[in-house]
Design a protein around this motif. Structure first.
Motif, PDB file in Angstrom:
ATOM      1  N   MET A  24       2.092  -3.717   2.160  1.00 18.06           N
ATOM      2  CA  MET A  24       3.136  -2.842   1.621  1.00 18.06           C
ATOM      3  C   MET A  24       4.517  -3.422   1.886  1.00 18.06           C
ATOM      4  O   MET A  24       5.402  -3.394   1.017  1.00 18.06           O
ATOM      5  CB  MET A  24       3.021  -1.450   2.252  1.00 18.06           C
ATOM      6  N   GLN A  27       5.037  -6.247  -0.477  1.00 11.81           N
ATOM      7  CA  GLN A  27       5.216  -5.766  -1.846  1.00 11.81           C
ATOM      8  C   GLN A  27       6.597  -5.163  -2.049  1.00 11.81           C
ATOM      9  O   GLN A  27       7.270  -5.444  -3.035  1.00 11.81           O
ATOM     10  CB  GLN A  27       4.158  -4.722  -2.196  1.00 11.81           C
ATOM     11  N   ARG A  87      -0.439   4.990  -2.492  1.00 13.70           N
ATOM     12  CA  ARG A  87      -0.812   3.607  -2.826  1.00 13.70           C
ATOM     13  C   ARG A  87      -0.904   3.430  -4.336  1.00 13.70           C
ATOM     14  O   ARG A  87      -0.450   2.421  -4.897  1.00 13.70           O
ATOM     15  CB  ARG A  87      -2.136   3.283  -2.158  1.00 13.70           C
ATOM     16  N   MET A  90       2.540   3.272  -5.819  1.00 15.39           N
ATOM     17  CA  MET A  90       3.132   1.953  -5.609  1.00 15.39           C
ATOM     18  C   MET A  90       2.549   0.934  -6.590  1.00 15.39           C
ATOM     19  O   MET A  90       3.267   0.074  -7.120  1.00 15.39           O
ATOM     20  CB  MET A  90       2.891   1.493  -4.168  1.00 15.39           C
ATOM     21  N   LYS A 134       6.811   4.423  -1.024  1.00 14.18           N
ATOM     22  CA  LYS A 134       6.807   3.356  -0.005  1.00 14.18           C
ATOM     23  C   LYS A 134       7.293   3.879   1.350  1.00 14.18           C
ATOM     24  O   LYS A 134       6.830   3.448   2.399  1.00 14.18           O
ATOM     25  CB  LYS A 134       7.662   2.172  -0.459  1.00 14.18           C
ATOM     26  N   ALA A 209       0.097  -4.565  -3.940  1.00 11.16           N
ATOM     27  CA  ALA A 209      -0.093  -3.112  -3.970  1.00 11.16           C
ATOM     28  C   ALA A 209      -1.575  -2.760  -3.991  1.00 11.16           C
ATOM     29  O   ALA A 209      -1.994  -1.751  -3.411  1.00 11.16           O
ATOM     30  CB  ALA A 209       0.619  -2.511  -5.179  1.00 11.16           C
TER      31      ALA A 209
END
Length: 834
Positions: A24, A27, A87, A90, A134, A209
């Motif tokens: 994460m 990303q 998730r 994202m 996020k 992601a």
């Protein structure tokens, strides 16, 4: 019906969660870079081709276009983040960003500024939906325990990405534009190639992601039309929690200040270059200074908050922000033009850049604790919704910053533009100072604690041992030995949770003490009203606080554990809270202890000075006795000493025994002591030589006591025989007797006899002259008693039968005491049954 809220407060992430967290982080770093790189290609492109939006200069319009989606879509973005797995949100945002980047590359290829600006706006919309997901997923992946660290890393990497994107694209565009000969066509060419590369950079973000583990959706409400316009409902819910409301205002202030500083720096660069050649490069330098400072600040904050979220850093950051902003307002930025010719060489000598870097650094220190704290406080089912409300406030603050600058130029139009910019920064600094004063008034204990602990950690190297023994939640009673006036600060620095200390209410009559106790939420008890004292302390424990009591009821002047008061036992029983014994190792010898027979008036031996705080295994409050508490505290003393063993690679057991000798008020440090050259007892005690090496003392071995003017003598039967035969010291002396007849009284002119005990070559206990009484209110603390062999040295755990000891000095195996001896209830070694 909403799903049950997961327990992320006690979450200890496994390897998959940590992999997901770092995926994460990468990303969101990639996302931030792509976002800012694209924007900072489009801003100078629009400026070069003369584009405006509704008559506004592109730098002003860009700020509004970035902020507007967070205002328009805040409720919807929050609903999406709560309604679906963060998730998946994202992942969708990563795909959307790639599509938008393709759109932007095509717009520039076909020379369409309206389409490019539409893509610019779409990128900001994508960020508005990506942000709550996020931020909200961080706690779901790593829990409350690591949230301060995680939030700091998240902010640091995002800022680094923004920094690199801004600088790289500003410089790249400038160079391609100049190489192309200037003009509209050169500007389009300068933007085209970099945008294509940025587009390709959107692909890895999708893969990253996908790696993040899917987290459960938290909300279950269906989408309704009113959901998209519930801005004020969400704000009202955010503001309904008083502490969360204040924290959100602090965060909004930061982003408003950051937006102001960003636009202010662009205005300065535009004014210095007249928005012509070098504008992109100069603004990149300014953004680099701010970005490096902010990224470094977030990195430092992640370290400062790695153990717990400490709000005291908020006013510290605000105070330093104010100072840096005032200084920056009085620096002439025209010297920065050297950056266009001399580059990095000029950067190192630019006061303007250095102060801007510091200003951004302190701003990050201000923001990081607030961000971590508010993320930890969000209810899981409303995390996305509340984060969107916070984002909405942040963007409104950013818009106000733009309005503030525009209004400033309108009201101060009679001044030169650079003068207007100086005055605007000075006004922003004044506002920052006012905010900081308000925060200090709201968080006085946090502010003072951070300052105090910063000073303490500067002069003391504090090491926490077995801090996991402190339960993460609920009431806990810490019972610690009391060695110095700074024990509360030492323990606060080592504890994984904030600590409230119990204090005799009679001290509250002194106004400075009363003020200090109030801001630290001290638990005042009246020793003359034991039932009331028990009730007050028990209430604090039942409220879920960590309460510390020094059960000795006084500072030790011997270095050894003094008799424990019954109050600690009664408080523990009444509250029913777990008891954690604590041992302060190394505090004896600090300037705040009674070592050298006085408090305060002495020089430190070294800086920093090492202190170990050991937390023992928790005891159940019910049925706990004073004797059980004392034994548990001694266990903790052995654990504290064991934590020092790695620094003694040679003869660790011997060095440990020598170290123990330096923790009591017996042999002085950095002074001389002696033993007869013919006394075999000396060679049987290797810990004496270890004490000499550790504490800078000189061990002499003269032929007779009269041969050396030393006031402290160590020996056994040989020295005792010499004294009995009339040997006198050159000066009045103390005889620490480790011989077989040590328990027998010895009266001799010029000598003070102090019975001691050694077993198996290990010094176990010492008696010593009574330490002086500093004032009339102080209780006597004898250095020994008749028919005993002195105080047990700190660092020994005592067996349940009181006849064995164990610790690093014994090789961590039980050492039986000689026949007929045991450790008594007050830590004195005495004959069985005495």
């Amino acid at each position: 019906m909403q799903p049950a809220e997961p327990d992320t407060d006690h979450l200890e992430p496994d390897r998959r969660k940590w992999v997901g967290f770092w995926s994460m982080i990468v990303q969101q770093t990639q996302n931030a870079f792509n976002d800012k790189a694209a924007q900072f290609i489009l801003v100078p492109l629009a400026g070069a081709v003369g584009a405006t939006i509704f008559g506004l200069p592109i730098e002003d319009a860009a700020g509004l276009m970035i902020a507007l989606p967070f205002v328009l879509f805040a409720p919807l973005a929050g609903w999406v983040s709560d309604r679906f797995s963060k998730r998946n949100v994202m992942l969708g945002a990563a795909i959307a960003q790639l599509v938008i980047l393709v759109w932007l590359a095509g717009s520039v290829y076909f020379r369409s500024m309206p389409l490019a600006l539409a893509g610019f706006f779409a990128l900001a919309v994508q960020s508005a939906f990506f942000g709550p997901a996020k931020v909200g997923i961080t706690k779901e992946l790593i829990g409350s325990k690591h949230l301060g660290f995680g939030a700091g890393v998240q902010q640091m990497t995002a800022m680094l990405a923004i920094l690199v994107g801004q600088i790289a694209m500003g410089v790249v565009f400038d160079r391609r534009f100049i190489t192309g000969g200037g003009g509209h066509e050169a500007a389009w060419q300068a933007a085209s190639g970099p945008l294509f590369l940025i587009m390709l950079g959107g692909i890895p973000a999708i893969v990253l992601a996908w790696i993040v583990p899917r987290t459960p959706a938290q909300g279950a409400a269906k989408l309704r039309l009113k959901t998209t316009i519930e801005h004020f409902n969400h704000l009202r819910e955010l503001w309904s929690d008083g502490p969360m409301r204040l924290a959100s205002f602090g965060i909004a202030f930061f982003w408003g200040f950051a937006a102001f500083l960003n636009l202010w720096a662009i205005k300065v660069a535009a004014e210095l270059t007249q928005s012509g050649e070098g504008f992109g490069t100069l603004q990149s330098w300014f953004m680099a200074a701010a970005g490096i400072g902010m990224a470094a600040g977030f990195g430092v904050a992640s370290v400062l908050l790695r153990r717990r979220i400490e709000l005291g850093w908020v006013p510290v950051g605000g105070l330093l922000m104010t100072i840096a902003a005032v200084v920056l307002a009085f620096i002439d930025p025209r010297g920065s033009l050297d950056l266009l010719t001399d580059g990095p060489a000029a950067a190192f000598g630019s006061a303007f850049l250095w102060v801007m870097t510091l200003l951004a650094f302190f701003a990050a220190i201000f923001l990081a604790p607030l961000n971590a704290w508010i993320q930890d406080r969000y209810p899981a089912a409303k995390r996305g919704e509340l984060q969107s409300a916070v984002n909405l406030q942040d963007c409104l603050a950013g818009i106000l910053a733009v309005v503030f600058i525009r209004l400033g130029f309108s009201l101060l139009g009679g001044l030169e533009n650079l003068a207007v910019l100086h005055w605007l920064l000075l006004l922003a600094a004044v506002f920052c100072g006012a905010m900081t004063v308000g925060i200090i008034r709201l968080l006085p204990s946090h502010f003072v604690r951070v300052l105090g602990l910063t000073v303490i950690r500067t002069f003391y190297r504090i090491r926490a041992v077995d801090a996991h023994h402190v339960p993460e939640k609920g009431g806990v009673l810490l019972l610690a030995n009391h060695v110095s006036w700074a024990d509360a600060f030492f323990l606060t620095a080592a504890s994984p949770r904030p600590v409230r200390f119990v204090m005799d209410a009679t001290y509250m009559k002194y106004r400075p003490v009363a003020w200090f106790c109030r801001i630290f939420d001290t638990v005042p008890i009246s020793l003359g009203r034991p039932r009331e004292a028990l009730r007050i302390a028990a209430e604090a424990l039942n409220a879920g606080d960590v309460v510390c009591l020094f059960p000795e009821g006084q500072l030790t002047r011997t270095g050894t554990l003094q008799p424990l008061q019954r109050g600690a036992e009664l408080i523990a029983r009444q509250a029913g809270a777990p008891i954690v014994p604590v041992w302060m190792d190394g505090a004896w010898g600090s300037i705040f202890s009674f070592e050298r027979n006085r408090f305060f008036r002495k020089r430190p031996y070294r800086v920093p000075y090492g202190i170990g705080i050991a937390f023992g295994a928790p005891l159940e409050g019910a049925g706990t006795t004073v004797e059980r508490i004392r034994l548990a505290m001694l266990d903790a003393s052995a654990a504290a000493l064991a934590s020092r063993l790695p620094s003694w690679r040679r003869d660790p057991a011997v060095m440990a025994n020598g170290y123990q000798l330096g923790q009591i008020n017996a042999l002085p440090r950095r002074a001389r002591f002696a033993g007869l050259a013919t006394d075999p007892e000396i060679d049987a005690l290797p810990g004496l030589a270890a004490f000499s090496r550790l504490f800078g003392s000189r061990f002499e071995k003269p032929g007779t006591p009269a041969d050396s003017e030393v006031a402290h003598w160590v020996g056994g039967d040989a020295l005792r025989s010499a004294i009995e035969k009339g040997a006198r010291p050159a000066v009045p002396a103390v005889f620490f007797d480790f011989g077989t007849r040590a328990a027998e009284p010895l009266e001799a002119e010029g000598w003070t006899h102090c019975p001691c005990l050694a077993a198996g070559g290990v010094m176990v206990s010492l008696s010593f002259p009574d330490p002086p009484i500093p004032n009339a209110a102080s209780k006597a603390q004898p250095g020994g008693r008749e028919n005993t062999l002195g105080h047990l040295l700190p660092g020994f755990a005592v067996g349940e039968d009181q006849r064995t000891i164990c610790g690093p000095a014994t090789g961590r195996v039980p050492l039986p005491l000689p026949e007929g001896l045991q450790v008594g209830p007050h830590g004195l070694v005495l004959r069985t049954g005495a």
